[in-house]
Scaffold this motif. Structure first.
Motif, mmCIF file in Angstrom:
data_model
loop_
_atom_site.group_PDB
_atom_site.id
_atom_site.type_symbol
_atom_site.label_atom_id
_atom_site.label_comp_id
_atom_site.label_asym_id
_atom_site.label_seq_id
_atom_site.Cartn_x
_atom_site.Cartn_y
_atom_site.Cartn_z
ATOM 1 N N LYS A 41 -18.159 8.785 56.377
ATOM 2 C CA LYS A 41 -19.568 8.856 56.751
ATOM 3 C C LYS A 41 -20.472 8.514 55.570
ATOM 4 N N VAL A 45 -23.146 5.287 55.330
ATOM 5 C CA VAL A 45 -24.577 5.494 55.106
ATOM 6 C C VAL A 45 -25.018 4.782 53.831
ATOM 7 N N ARG A 49 -27.746 1.697 53.482
ATOM 8 C CA ARG A 49 -28.913 1.803 52.602
ATOM 9 C C ARG A 49 -28.973 0.625 51.642
ATOM 10 N N ALA A 61 -30.651 0.162 62.222
ATOM 11 C CA ALA A 61 -30.549 1.460 62.892
ATOM 12 C C ALA A 61 -29.082 1.780 63.125
ATOM 13 N N LEU A 62 -28.745 3.031 62.963
ATOM 14 C CA LEU A 62 -27.397 3.534 63.223
ATOM 15 C C LEU A 62 -27.505 4.737 64.153
ATOM 16 N N ASP A 63 -26.790 4.681 65.261
ATOM 17 C CA ASP A 63 -26.793 5.762 66.238
ATOM 18 C C ASP A 63 -25.344 6.147 66.515
ATOM 19 N N VAL A 74 -25.399 11.381 64.466
ATOM 20 C CA VAL A 74 -26.136 10.868 63.308
ATOM 21 C C VAL A 74 -27.028 9.729 63.776
ATOM 22 N N ALA A 75 -28.290 9.811 63.452
ATOM 23 C CA ALA A 75 -29.258 8.769 63.802
ATOM 24 C C ALA A 75 -30.011 8.364 62.540
ATOM 25 N N LEU A 76 -29.853 7.131 62.114
ATOM 26 C CA LEU A 76 -30.524 6.608 60.929
ATOM 27 C C LEU A 76 -31.322 5.370 61.321
ATOM 28 N N ARG A 77 -32.435 5.183 60.672
ATOM 29 C CA ARG A 77 -33.272 4.020 60.929
ATOM 30 C C ARG A 77 -33.946 3.595 59.630
ATOM 31 N N PHE A 78 -33.774 2.348 59.271
ATOM 32 C CA PHE A 78 -34.370 1.776 58.074
ATOM 33 C C PHE A 78 -35.391 0.734 58.536
ATOM 34 N N GLU A 197 -36.620 1.985 49.672
ATOM 35 C CA GLU A 197 -35.521 2.920 49.853
ATOM 36 C C GLU A 197 -35.364 3.908 48.696
#
Length: 293
Positions: A41, A45, A49, A61-63, A74-78, A197
């Motif tokens: 993980k 991530v 980044r 985006a990561l869902d 896990v929900a990430l958004r750049f 970032e």
């Protein structure tokens, strides 16, 4: 999609249009990967980044949906910060210094040029070769070479093929590649990505001019940042983050070893102290007993 490694072109295996009522624009990539999410993980991530740093013009985006409930989701958004996209790379020919005997034979057999000079200068198979340089190369090849030689005949003659390939790689009369086949990020986008970032206190970027190594063009782009949202106060005061983190780890390790050493050294001191206290107590008891007697 598939890739034709001979032509370096994509092969479309299946293409279909899906309904788009919201008129969404962009590229969506769906990949199914099996692996240990808990173990990797942090790496995934960190990769996203880093990708967001060098692509500030894209939204990533990561869902992730865990199998054990919503706690593992896990929900990430750049978000993107600019709309300035690097220039598209252009198709160019091989630089003469990057051509070996096998590749040269393939190019000679595939070309539509009718003469050797045309193959070297106008077919598009090679770059950085003008008509004047092509005639000079043919003249340097020596006896048996003519400007109007058929490229197929040169490919069939092993000695001619070896001579031409060796000459193309050894001579230094060809100008370096222009770098049109590259698509560098650019200092502007690189700086925006780092600021977006990392949010550093200071950032510096640098990009080199196109260079060539073994006939292949390349560009070096670098960025250095100091401080940031995740940096500690000691890191901010002591300089670059990498140096602070590294020295911090060494000091922590040395502190643990020192603590282990101090405990091991403290035991003899405490034992001798207990021995001295016991001997003192015994002497005092003996003196008291003598006084009573």
């Amino acid at each position: 999609l598939d890739i034709d490694i001979q032509k370096n072109e994509p092969r479309v295996l299946e293409d279909e249009q899906a309904p788009n009522p919201t008129r969404w624009r962009g590229t969506e990539l769906t990949v199914t990967v099996g692996g240990a999410w808990r173990a990797y993980k942090a790496r995934i991530v960190a990769y996203l980044r880093q990708l967001a740093i060098i692509t500030p013009y894209a939204t990533l985006a990561l869902d992730f949906k865990g199998s054990g409930g919503t706690k593992r989701d896990v929900a990430l958004r750049f978000e993107r910060r600019t709309t300035k996209v690097p220039p598209m790379p252009r198709t160019t020919g091989y630089h003469p210094s990057a051509v070996n005997e096998l590749l040269l034979e393939q190019l000679l057999r595939k070309t539509t040029a009718s003469t050797l000079v045309q193959f070297l200068s106008k077919s598009g198979a090679l770059s950085s070769v003008s008509a004047a340089l092509a005639k000079r190369v043919v003249a340097e090849c020596g006896k048996g070479f003519r400007a109007d030689d058929d490229p197929i005949d040169v490919a069939d003659d092993r000695k001619k093929l070896q001579r031409l390939a060796r000459l193309l790689r050894e001579v230094s009369i060809f100008p370096p590649p222009t770098g049109d086949c590259l698509s560098p990020v650019g200092e502007y986008n690189l700086r925006l990505g780092v600021e977006k970032e990392v949010r550093p206190d200071y950032v510096a970027t640098c990009a080199s001019a196109p260079r060539v190594h073994d006939g292949h063009a390349f560009v070096v782009e670098a960025a250095v940042s100091v401080g940031g949202a995740g940096a500690s106060r000691s890191a901010r005061s002591s300089g670059p983050t990498t140096r602070s983190t590294s020295s911090g780890r060494r000091s922590a390790s040395s502190c643990r070893s020192c603590r282990r050493g101090s405990r091991s050294r403290a035991r003899p001191r405490s034992t001798s102290a207990r021995t001295r206290r016991r001997s003192t107590t015994r002497s005092r008891t003996a003196s008291a007993a003598a006084a009573c007697n």
